[in-house]
Design a protein around this motif. Structure first.
Motif, PDB file in Angstrom:
ATOM      1  N   SER A 210      14.999  49.088 -53.617  1.00  0.00           N
ATOM      2  CA  SER A 210      16.011  49.862 -53.296  1.00  0.00           C
ATOM      3  C   SER A 210      16.083  50.934 -54.152  1.00  0.00           C
ATOM      4  N   VAL A 211      15.898  50.810 -55.415  1.00  0.00           N
ATOM      5  CA  VAL A 211      15.857  51.843 -56.351  1.00  0.00           C
ATOM      6  C   VAL A 211      14.732  52.042 -57.121  1.00  0.00           C
ATOM      7  N   ASP A 212      14.177  53.498 -57.031  1.00  0.00           N
ATOM      8  CA  ASP A 212      12.906  53.811 -58.008  1.00  0.00           C
ATOM      9  C   ASP A 212      13.248  54.428 -59.098  1.00  0.00           C
TER      10      ASP A 212
ATOM     11  N   GLU B 152       5.759  52.444 -67.555  1.00  0.00           N
ATOM     12  CA  GLU B 152       5.667  51.404 -67.330  1.00  0.00           C
ATOM     13  C   GLU B 152       6.819  50.448 -67.201  1.00  0.00           C
ATOM     14  N   LEU B 153       7.682  50.659 -68.148  1.00  0.00           N
ATOM     15  CA  LEU B 153       9.167  50.151 -67.884  1.00  0.00           C
ATOM     16  C   LEU B 153       9.737  50.623 -66.894  1.00  0.00           C
ATOM     17  N   ALA B 154       9.737  51.905 -66.607  1.00  0.00           N
ATOM     18  CA  ALA B 154      10.317  52.544 -65.382  1.00  0.00           C
ATOM     19  C   ALA B 154      10.053  51.718 -64.099  1.00  0.00           C
ATOM     20  N   GLU B 155       8.857  51.293 -63.886  1.00  0.00           N
ATOM     21  CA  GLU B 155       8.260  50.718 -62.889  1.00  0.00           C
ATOM     22  C   GLU B 155       8.715  49.371 -62.934  1.00  0.00           C
ATOM     23  N   ILE B 156       8.627  48.608 -64.028  1.00  0.00           N
ATOM     24  CA  ILE B 156       9.519  47.264 -64.101  1.00  0.00           C
ATOM     25  C   ILE B 156      10.780  47.362 -63.598  1.00  0.00           C
TER      26      ILE B 156
END
Length: 81
Positions: free
Chosen positions: A67-69, A58-62
């Motif tokens: 441009s940056v995944d 979830e934090l990675a998605e936020i």
């Protein structure tokens, strides 16, 4: 440096002005430079953050942008041969 803001590039004017406001810059050139410096510092920080023990999907998605995944995935399993 010249930034085209006519025709199909009109959106850039608002984008750069918004960045200037957020980064407390007085000029568009200052905003572009500050954005470049921010990106230069932030990409290694995101690479480090993804390895942090408190990272979650979830934090990675936020933290991800257009441009940056930022991708965080924990895989577990048992393989028996």
């Amino acid at each position: 440096m010249r930034i085209r803001t006519d025709g199909k590039f009109a959106y850039r004017e608002e984008l750069v002005d918004d960045v200037a406001d957020r980064l407390n810059e007085n000029t568009r050139v200052g905003a572009v430079e500050a954005r470049a410096e921010f990106t230069q510092a932030m990409l290694p920080a995101l690479e480090q953050a993804v390895e942090h023990p408190d990272m979650t999907e979830e934090l990675a998605e936020i933290l991800s942008t257009r441009s940056v995944d930022v991708e965080y995935c924990v895989e577990t399993g048992v393989n028996v041969d």
